[in-house]
Design a protein around this motif. Sequence first.
Motif, short mmCIF file in Angstrom:
data_model
loop_
_atom_site.label_atom_id
_atom_site.label_comp_id
_atom_site.label_asym_id
_atom_site.label_seq_id
_atom_site.Cartn_x
_atom_site.Cartn_y
_atom_site.Cartn_z
N LYS A 281 18.59 -19.22 79.53
CA LYS A 281 18.25 -20.17 78.47
C LYS A 281 18.61 -19.59 77.11
N ARG A 283 18.54 -19.86 72.90
CA ARG A 283 17.53 -20.28 71.93
C ARG A 283 18.22 -20.94 70.76
N ASP A 287 16.66 -26.21 73.47
CA ASP A 287 17.14 -25.21 74.42
C ASP A 287 18.32 -25.74 75.22
#
Length: 335
Positions: A281, A283, A287
């Motif tokens: 993921k 940032r 997301d």
Amino acid sequence: MRHIRLIIIALSVAVFSAHAFEGTRFEHKDWYLACDNTGTCRAAGYAPAALGYGMAIMFSREAGPATQIDAKLFLQLNDGQALPPSVTFLIDNQDLGPIYIDKGSQLNAIQVQALLAVVTTNAVIEVGAGRQRWGISGHGASAVFRKMDEYQGRSNTPFAVVAKGSKLESQVSPAKAPLRLAAQAPLANGVTLEVGSAAYNEVLQLLTTHVAASELDFELQSASLETAELGEGKRFIGACWFMAYNALCNHWLADKNRPNQLIALGSDGFYDDGMARQDRKARGYGDCWENQAWVFDGQSMVPTLISSTGPCRGIAGGIDPMPTYITDVTFSFKQ
């Protein structure tokens, strides 16, 4: 003799038009492009940042002569606002009909062609519901579509998006089939070892004996350890460290025929159902995800997927996957 010459010319054109699609990414201003190893390209334009919503339109086109372009809308409203079942598509305030969000958010063929005709200009591209309007930026569209034309080998042809010309579309490189990989399925799925158990201590001792600390980002004692039996005396070993939003893993291959040697594998992520997968993921303002996968081919872990869901631009999770490398995997079972 004339017929022979024509055949030679035709073969030369075929060889000339052959194209090695190796996958690429390209980003310019508010636009992003990802093309994969089959020749398929996906281009996405986004709303400018900090407008209080996330919006993108993604265009998809397969390689090959005269292939059509599809487009899909992505819209996310902030402050808990629910999306309407449909929105009105507008170019320079001209109503071009609805886009049905509750039916896949696909643009129809007329809307796609109208959008492609102006997306590289200063046209105002919006969708609306009632008095609300949401728009995407055209900044970067020209560079992205030009790169897309180049990658697919259709520059200077009538069906190019930007780089149009008179070159025969029949000379455009055809789509390539994804690489076929024969993967070896494990005898049993990966098992996360309980800290302090005999199996955990055995694997930890094996790693600390054969893996130099300089080859690791973190201490092995802080890792979560997993193993999977691969057959033919081979065993997959993974060590994973958990961070705020992601995990980082190192993988090795142990072989009972070479008990004093561990082979470092160039894969990452968790091992499940014969595949190691890293879903990382990013940032940002909303997301998004980077995805990679590997399978065991009997000797090592080989990559099967490299993909992402585009830049983080206020759309939770990003848009649909935009791969740069895909494969066709078949699993075999060995004892």
